[in-house]
Write an enzyme that holds these catalytic residues in place. Structure first.
Site, PDB file in Angstrom:
ATOM      1  N   GLU A  39      -1.228   5.141  -5.040  1.00 48.94           N
ATOM      2  CA  GLU A  39      -2.470   4.571  -4.809  1.00 48.94           C
ATOM      3  C   GLU A  39      -3.509   5.219  -4.052  1.00 48.94           C
ATOM      4  O   GLU A  39      -4.690   5.339  -4.496  1.00 48.94           O
ATOM      5  CB  GLU A  39      -2.252   3.179  -3.803  1.00 48.94           C
ATOM      6  CG  GLU A  39      -3.353   2.472  -3.440  1.00 48.94           C
ATOM      7  CD  GLU A  39      -3.132   1.362  -2.514  1.00 48.94           C
ATOM      8  OE1 GLU A  39      -4.118   0.506  -2.140  1.00 48.94           O
ATOM      9  OE2 GLU A  39      -2.130   1.672  -1.816  1.00 48.94           O
ATOM     10  N   HIS A  40      -2.836   5.995  -3.078  1.00 46.06           N
ATOM     11  CA  HIS A  40      -3.812   7.061  -2.517  1.00 46.06           C
ATOM     12  C   HIS A  40      -3.078   8.578  -2.290  1.00 46.06           C
ATOM     13  O   HIS A  40      -1.856   8.379  -2.054  1.00 46.06           O
ATOM     14  CB  HIS A  40      -3.971   6.631  -0.841  1.00 46.06           C
ATOM     15  CG  HIS A  40      -4.445   5.539  -0.606  1.00 46.06           C
ATOM     16  ND1 HIS A  40      -3.613   4.479  -0.342  1.00 46.06           N
ATOM     17  CD2 HIS A  40      -5.605   4.992  -0.588  1.00 46.06           C
ATOM     18  CE1 HIS A  40      -4.487   3.259  -0.092  1.00 46.06           C
ATOM     19  NE2 HIS A  40      -5.565   3.558  -0.223  1.00 46.06           N
ATOM     20  N   HIS A  91     -12.696 -12.818 -46.651  1.00 45.23           N
ATOM     21  CA  HIS A  91     -13.319 -12.107 -46.203  1.00 45.23           C
ATOM     22  C   HIS A  91     -14.254 -11.511 -47.099  1.00 45.23           C
ATOM     23  O   HIS A  91     -15.589 -10.988 -46.843  1.00 45.23           O
ATOM     24  CB  HIS A  91     -12.595 -11.121 -45.329  1.00 45.23           C
ATOM     25  CG  HIS A  91     -12.009 -11.199 -43.898  1.00 45.23           C
ATOM     26  ND1 HIS A  91     -11.221 -12.418 -43.769  1.00 45.23           N
ATOM     27  CD2 HIS A  91     -12.129 -10.742 -42.791  1.00 45.23           C
ATOM     28  CE1 HIS A  91     -10.724 -12.598 -42.582  1.00 45.23           C
ATOM     29  NE2 HIS A  91     -11.392 -11.749 -41.984  1.00 45.23           N
ATOM     30  N   THR A  96       0.717  -1.218  -0.034  1.00 47.92           N
ATOM     31  CA  THR A  96      -0.232   0.128   0.032  1.00 47.92           C
ATOM     32  C   THR A  96       0.856   1.050  -0.084  1.00 47.92           C
ATOM     33  O   THR A  96       2.065   1.360   0.388  1.00 47.92           O
ATOM     34  CB  THR A  96      -0.835   0.104   1.348  1.00 47.92           C
ATOM     35  OG1 THR A  96      -1.876   1.059   1.365  1.00 47.92           O
ATOM     36  CG2 THR A  96      -0.123   0.194   2.675  1.00 47.92           C
ATOM     37  N   GLU A 138      -5.940  -6.252 -47.269  1.00 45.49           N
ATOM     38  CA  GLU A 138      -5.156  -7.148 -46.263  1.00 45.49           C
ATOM     39  C   GLU A 138      -4.762  -8.377 -46.733  1.00 45.49           C
ATOM     40  O   GLU A 138      -4.563  -9.316 -45.984  1.00 45.49           O
ATOM     41  CB  GLU A 138      -6.321  -7.053 -45.111  1.00 45.49           C
ATOM     42  CG  GLU A 138      -6.203  -5.696 -44.416  1.00 45.49           C
ATOM     43  CD  GLU A 138      -7.075  -5.439 -43.157  1.00 45.49           C
ATOM     44  OE1 GLU A 138      -7.567  -6.513 -42.608  1.00 45.49           O
ATOM     45  OE2 GLU A 138      -7.050  -4.476 -42.255  1.00 45.49           O
ATOM     46  N   ASP A 162     -10.896   4.312   3.310  1.00 49.09           N
ATOM     47  CA  ASP A 162     -10.591   2.512   3.636  1.00 49.09           C
ATOM     48  C   ASP A 162     -11.783   2.304   4.264  1.00 49.09           C
ATOM     49  O   ASP A 162     -12.141   1.095   4.022  1.00 49.09           O
ATOM     50  CB  ASP A 162      -9.412   2.707   4.886  1.00 49.09           C
ATOM     51  CG  ASP A 162      -8.150   2.830   4.203  1.00 49.09           C
ATOM     52  OD1 ASP A 162      -7.985   2.613   3.097  1.00 49.09           O
ATOM     53  OD2 ASP A 162      -6.999   3.087   4.958  1.00 49.09           O
ATOM     54  N   GLN A 164      -0.518   4.731   6.987  1.00 51.79           N
ATOM     55  CA  GLN A 164      -0.562   3.727   5.839  1.00 51.79           C
ATOM     56  C   GLN A 164       0.881   2.850   6.246  1.00 51.79           C
ATOM     57  O   GLN A 164       0.901   1.793   5.776  1.00 51.79           O
ATOM     58  CB  GLN A 164      -0.268   4.401   4.512  1.00 51.79           C
ATOM     59  CG  GLN A 164      -1.434   5.172   3.893  1.00 51.79           C
ATOM     60  CD  GLN A 164      -2.630   4.008   3.642  1.00 51.79           C
ATOM     61  OE1 GLN A 164      -3.624   4.296   4.378  1.00 51.79           O
ATOM     62  NE2 GLN A 164      -2.417   3.000   2.906  1.00 51.79           N
ATOM     63  N   HIS A 189       0.315  -0.884   7.969  1.00 47.46           N
ATOM     64  CA  HIS A 189      -0.183  -1.994   7.067  1.00 47.46           C
ATOM     65  C   HIS A 189       0.894  -2.968   7.038  1.00 47.46           C
ATOM     66  O   HIS A 189       0.639  -4.209   7.101  1.00 47.46           O
ATOM     67  CB  HIS A 189      -0.530  -1.458   5.581  1.00 47.46           C
ATOM     68  CG  HIS A 189      -1.991  -1.130   5.625  1.00 47.46           C
ATOM     69  ND1 HIS A 189      -3.103  -1.824   5.803  1.00 47.46           N
ATOM     70  CD2 HIS A 189      -2.284   0.231   5.300  1.00 47.46           C
ATOM     71  CE1 HIS A 189      -4.435  -1.216   5.486  1.00 47.46           C
ATOM     72  NE2 HIS A 189      -3.621   0.231   5.359  1.00 47.46           N
TER      73      HIS A 189
END
Length: 453
Positions: A332-333, A425, A240, A420, A366, A262, A265
């Protein structure tokens, strides 16, 4: 307790050159992949027996059954502290408000008369959700995974969390209670790579899933990488992170407490302050000492995290430079604690989630902001989003053309097929009509003649 990186006095480099100057944890998923490979294949071949064996080896408990019995879910909810239940219920309520607004509806576009394309949104049929249970217990992660899946309309939802010896091989009772509150009754005592393998391959007790989501440690991330292609995943979540972009108006008490929040964690958690204020930097450094001393998880998580190479105070010449730094970092934050926080937040390009001003700390996100806390880490916010209802939806295009509408565009399709070198096709178009080669235009004929002269 936390290092400094001084980027003042010169123009900031661009791109990777700037990213290379910023702190980041070592997180070698490739090396972990080789260790989880045999574990995943063992689960593939031996199913529940392998899950039981790995629970004994890694979690220290011998399971009677991998699946959690219904009565254990009921008991966990009945025994739940009323205050915790009220908090979980409010978290669920707010998450539903936000995620319900993310629902998509089918839309038909009339391309030409008689020709339309409809984009239909369909939920995945079955998902396996993971709630970590190592250093901490995360009922909030149950909410953050289950709510968007439910709001997307996923019909079959299963959840796994590690077996706990303290609770006779069941996942933590608060995890089970959160599942019960959300109406999820298919729960498994499985952790790490074994849980991902169980969902990917299926076992005697667990049907395979189409997708696996949820945060976890490096073994979960490695297993997700291993199964990418066989199943859908949300992301390879790493440690985190929090980045705080702040100026002299920020309160150092707030900033220090948010960095610590943080850091608790994991010892690999990243805590980064980006500021143009030398005074704030010094005040935050000073404030960290007493706040760390007054909290929990000091030596095993917080101090290693703050002292690690992944954490730092980054000094910049201006908030404009600070914005460049946090965009390069892709946190992340990301908290914005500046005099013009809202305006600055609106200019952020790369972040999992942005928290504006002093009254929107990451801790709110959170648990009870209504936003999702399963977010991209390791700089992946430059290309990935957090978990949402969209994570569980697939867009299917439905093409509906009449004969006349196809006839009107047929010559373009044949032309592109020939360009192509895919004549079959074009033949698939010609077979539907009494095909006539379009007359060659005067310009095209003259062009060809000039090339042959």
């Amino acid at each position: 307790m936390i290092s400094r990186i001084d980027l003042r006095g010169a123009a900031l480099p661009e791109g990777q050159a700037l990213r290379s100057l910023l702190p980041r944890a070592d997180f070698d998923v490739t090396a972990a992949l080789e260790k989880v490979r045999p574990i995943c294949e063992d689960v593939h071949h031996r199913g529940d027996a392998a899950l039981i064996e790995y629970a004994e080896r890694f979690d220290g408990v011998r399971l009677a059954s991998v699946r959690v019995p219904a009565e254990a879910l009921d008991k966990a909810l009945a025994d739940l502290d009323p205050a915790v239940r009220a908090a979980l219920e409010e978290s669920i309520r707010r998450a539903r408000i936000v995620h319900r607004e993310q629902r998509r509806t089918s839309h038909t576009t009339q391309v030409v008369p008689g020709g339309s394309v409809t984009e239909k949104w369909v939920p995945v049929e079955r998902v396996g959700l993971y709630a970590p249970g190592g250093r901490s217990v995360y009922p909030s992660s149950v909410i953050m995974n289950v709510v968007p899946a439910q709001e997307a309309g996923v019909e079959s939802i299963a959840l796994a969390s590690p077996a706990q010896a303290e609770f006779d091989g069941l996942p933590h009772p608060t995890i089970l209670a959160a599942c019960a509150l959300l109406g999820v009754d298919e729960v498994y005592a499985a952790g790490g790579a074994t849980a991902v393998a169980m969902f990917a391959y299926g076992t005697e007790s667990c049907a395979p899933a189409n997708m696996v989501t949820g945060p976890g440690n490096i073994w979960v991330a490695a297993a997700k990488r291993y199964f990418t292609g066989l199943i859908g995943i949300d992301a390879e979540a790493g440690p985190t992170e929090i980045a705080v972009l702040a100026d002299a108006t920020a309160d150092p008490v707030h900033v220090a407490s948010d960095l610590i929040s943080q850091a608790e964690h994991d010892p690999l958690a990243a805590a980064v302050l980006v500021t143009d204020s030398e005074e704030l930097a010094a005040a935050v450094e000073k404030e960290l000492e007493p706040q760390v001393a007054a909290t929990k998880h000091i030596e095993d998580r917080i101090v290693p995290a703050l002292k690690g190479k992944q954490s730092a105070i980054v000094l910049v010449d201006s908030l404009e430079d600070g914005l460049k730094v946090v965009d390069a970092y892709g946190a992340e934050h990301l908290e914005i604690q500046t005099a013009d926080a809202a305006a600055l937040a609106g200019r952020v390009k790369n972040a999992g989630a942005v928290f504006v001003g002093p009254w929107a700390p990451v801790s709110l996100g959170d648990y009870a902001a209504g936003s999702n806390h399963v977010l991209p880490t390791g700089g992946c916010a430059c290309h990935s989003s957090g978990l949402s209802v969209q994570s569980f939806l697939r867009g299917i295009h439905i093409v509906d053309y009449t004969k006349d509408a196809l006839a009107d565009v047929a010559h373009h399709v044949v032309t592109l097929a020939d360009a192509e070198d895919l004549p079959a096709h074009g033949a698939a178009i010609k077979a539907r009509f009494e095909w006539k080669v379009p007359k060659e235009s005067k310009e095209s004929k003259e062009s060809k003649e000039s090339k042959t002269q």
